[in-house]
Write a protein that holds these residues in place. Sequence first.
Motif, PDB file in Angstrom:
ATOM      1  N   MET A  94      32.327   4.950   3.793  1.00 31.50           N
ATOM      2  CA  MET A  94      30.890   4.934   3.530  1.00 31.50           C
ATOM      3  C   MET A  94      30.161   5.215   4.847  1.00 31.50           C
ATOM      4  N   MET A  95      29.377   6.252   4.884  1.00 33.33           N
ATOM      5  CA  MET A  95      28.865   6.762   6.152  1.00 33.33           C
ATOM      6  C   MET A  95      28.048   5.757   6.947  1.00 33.33           C
ATOM      7  N   GLU A  96      27.228   4.958   6.270  1.00 32.26           N
ATOM      8  CA  GLU A  96      26.407   4.003   7.014  1.00 32.26           C
ATOM      9  C   GLU A  96      27.161   2.742   7.405  1.00 32.26           C
ATOM     10  N   ALA A  97      28.351   2.554   6.823  1.00 33.34           N
ATOM     11  CA  ALA A  97      29.110   1.324   7.073  1.00 33.34           C
ATOM     12  C   ALA A  97      30.327   1.529   7.962  1.00 33.34           C
ATOM     13  N   ALA A  98      30.934   2.696   7.889  1.00 31.86           N
ATOM     14  CA  ALA A  98      32.211   2.929   8.558  1.00 31.86           C
ATOM     15  C   ALA A  98      32.033   3.498   9.959  1.00 31.86           C
ATOM     16  N   ASP A  99      33.108   3.472  10.709  1.00 32.95           N
ATOM     17  CA  ASP A  99      33.133   4.086  12.032  1.00 32.95           C
ATOM     18  C   ASP A  99      33.277   5.592  11.863  1.00 32.95           C
ATOM     19  N   ILE A 100      32.314   6.347  12.366  1.00 32.17           N
ATOM     20  CA  ILE A 100      32.289   7.790  12.146  1.00 32.17           C
ATOM     21  C   ILE A 100      33.487   8.478  12.801  1.00 32.17           C
ATOM     22  N   GLU A 101      33.886   8.015  13.963  1.00 36.74           N
ATOM     23  CA  GLU A 101      35.047   8.632  14.625  1.00 36.74           C
ATOM     24  C   GLU A 101      36.309   8.467  13.793  1.00 36.74           C
ATOM     25  N   THR A 102      36.459   7.291  13.174  1.00 39.28           N
ATOM     26  CA  THR A 102      37.620   7.053  12.319  1.00 39.28           C
ATOM     27  C   THR A 102      37.594   7.982  11.110  1.00 39.28           C
ATOM     28  N   MET A 103      36.401   8.182  10.550  1.00 40.33           N
ATOM     29  CA  MET A 103      36.266   9.062   9.389  1.00 40.33           C
ATOM     30  C   MET A 103      36.580  10.511   9.744  1.00 40.33           C
ATOM     31  N   THR A 104      36.291  10.894  10.974  1.00 37.97           N
ATOM     32  CA  THR A 104      36.558  12.258  11.427  1.00 37.97           C
ATOM     33  C   THR A 104      38.047  12.580  11.351  1.00 37.97           C
ATOM     34  N   ASP A 105      38.870  11.575  11.562  1.00 39.47           N
ATOM     35  CA  ASP A 105      40.328  11.773  11.602  1.00 39.47           C
ATOM     36  C   ASP A 105      41.001  11.683  10.237  1.00 39.47           C
ATOM     37  N   LEU A 106      40.220  11.471   9.184  1.00 33.22           N
ATOM     38  CA  LEU A 106      40.813  11.361   7.854  1.00 33.22           C
ATOM     39  C   LEU A 106      41.417  12.698   7.422  1.00 33.22           C
ATOM     40  N   PRO A 107      42.518  12.663   6.653  1.00 29.65           N
ATOM     41  CA  PRO A 107      43.109  13.926   6.177  1.00 29.65           C
ATOM     42  C   PRO A 107      42.223  14.585   5.123  1.00 29.65           C
ATOM     43  N   SER A 108      42.309  15.893   5.042  1.00 26.96           N
ATOM     44  CA  SER A 108      41.532  16.635   4.039  1.00 26.96           C
ATOM     45  C   SER A 108      42.261  16.616   2.694  1.00 26.96           C
ATOM     46  N   PRO A 109      41.523  16.658   1.582  1.00 23.63           N
ATOM     47  CA  PRO A 109      40.058  16.675   1.513  1.00 23.63           C
ATOM     48  C   PRO A 109      39.469  15.281   1.746  1.00 23.63           C
ATOM     49  N   ARG A 110      38.478  15.202   2.622  1.00 20.05           N
ATOM     50  CA  ARG A 110      37.845  13.919   2.905  1.00 20.05           C
ATOM     51  C   ARG A 110      36.800  13.633   1.824  1.00 20.05           C
ATOM     52  N   PHE A 111      36.957  12.520   1.156  1.00 20.52           N
ATOM     53  CA  PHE A 111      36.020  12.110   0.105  1.00 20.52           C
ATOM     54  C   PHE A 111      35.196  10.952   0.647  1.00 20.52           C
ATOM     55  N   ILE A 112      33.924  11.227   0.919  1.00 24.74           N
ATOM     56  CA  ILE A 112      33.052  10.306   1.644  1.00 24.74           C
ATOM     57  C   ILE A 112      31.882   9.923   0.749  1.00 24.74           C
ATOM     58  N   ASN A 113      31.353   8.708   0.921  1.00 26.47           N
ATOM     59  CA  ASN A 113      30.219   8.288   0.100  1.00 26.47           C
ATOM     60  C   ASN A 113      29.104   7.714   0.963  1.00 26.47           C
ATOM     61  N   THR A 114      27.901   7.701   0.409  1.00 25.02           N
ATOM     62  CA  THR A 114      26.749   7.143   1.114  1.00 25.02           C
ATOM     63  C   THR A 114      25.605   6.859   0.152  1.00 25.02           C
ATOM     64  N   HIS A 115      24.769   5.874   0.533  1.00 23.61           N
ATOM     65  CA  HIS A 115      23.511   5.611  -0.178  1.00 23.61           C
ATOM     66  C   HIS A 115      22.320   6.162   0.614  1.00 23.61           C
ATOM     67  N   LEU A 116      22.571   6.793   1.734  1.00 26.88           N
ATOM     68  CA  LEU A 116      21.484   7.263   2.593  1.00 26.88           C
ATOM     69  C   LEU A 116      20.633   8.315   1.893  1.00 26.88           C
ATOM     70  N   PRO A 117      19.329   8.362   2.203  1.00 26.60           N
ATOM     71  CA  PRO A 117      18.462   9.384   1.616  1.00 26.60           C
ATOM     72  C   PRO A 117      18.941  10.794   1.954  1.00 26.60           C
ATOM     73  N   PHE A 118      18.539  11.743   1.138  1.00 27.80           N
ATOM     74  CA  PHE A 118      18.971  13.131   1.308  1.00 27.80           C
ATOM     75  C   PHE A 118      18.732  13.642   2.723  1.00 27.80           C
ATOM     76  N   ARG A 119      17.582  13.317   3.311  1.00 32.28           N
ATOM     77  CA  ARG A 119      17.236  13.861   4.630  1.00 32.28           C
ATOM     78  C   ARG A 119      18.140  13.345   5.744  1.00 32.28           C
ATOM     79  N   HIS A 120      18.923  12.307   5.462  1.00 36.88           N
ATOM     80  CA  HIS A 120      19.760  11.737   6.508  1.00 36.88           C
ATOM     81  C   HIS A 120      21.255  11.915   6.292  1.00 36.88           C
TER      82      HIS A 120
END
Length: 313
Positions: A94-120
């Motif tokens: 979850m983009m607002e909750a997780a460590d972004i660097e850790t998410m960068t290293d995830l294997p593809s396809p990366r399935f990511i989620n967020t509640h953030l507004p569209f502009r962010h």
Amino acid sequence: MDILKLSPEEREKALEAIRSQKHPVYDGYLLPKFPSTMFNVEKHMESVRNFESKESDILLCTYAKAGTHWVHEIVSMILQEGAEYTKGHKAGVMMEAADIETMTDLPSPRFINTHLPFRHIPKKHVESGYKIIHVSRNPKDVMVSFYNHMKNDPTTACTEEDFPGTWSDFIQDMCENRHNFYGGFVNYEREWEEAKKTKAITNVHSVFYEDLKKNPVAEITRLAAFLNKELSPQLIQEIADKCSFKSLSEATISGKKGADIVPMISKNKQNFIFRKGTTGDWKNWFTVAQNEMFDQMLERGFKGIDLKYTYEL
């Protein structure tokens, strides 16, 4: 500090400390009290916007309590082409909750989620036309679900401000867009609809919670087609069965999806992610006056936007 590794007594003290803190604010709206946003919200949100998206990435975008866990499990099964439950919690991606660097290293396809507004959400993902799944749910059931969630989730409750308070306090807050998590429901959904209308976003698959509930096989088939996955009718039916509210909640609580950590941080020691999962429960909560007030707020907020919700099935 890993709060889950503390003794029960130490954990309660830590949770109470979290509840008493104020929420981080970004661009005028509240965010939950995740470590990533509490430490340096500006830096974290900048890293989200500048996230190096890949063409194979899939981004699940929802307002809170609109069916995120449900759709996350369905899509995970579609991607793996099998009806096996995923382990762990979707907050790990979850983009607002997780460590972004850790998410960068995830294997593809990366399935990511967020509640953030569209502009962010990640700029590269939008500009490159990578896949996005946007899930919506009728706002009255969202309000009821969010209220019950907030009462027990230390990252969204705030004892210092007596929030969320009573149901009456909460619905008044929501109508006045106070304690406006993620900008509030109306602003969140309006921004998405305007992005679709103006073609600011081009590769988005829209799902309504109520459609998925009413006809899961058809909606899962649509999702699979969007994700370029050819699944057999038998597998689609199995995914629908395993991801029914009853089956998914039981799998989570029983440990079939891994250790259920939510009761360890919940105020009432129960899983606040899964409550009823029904459509129309709002009628048991809204008074006539509250319903009229809420309808007026929706009418003002969605003026000029052709957006229709299903309030009962």
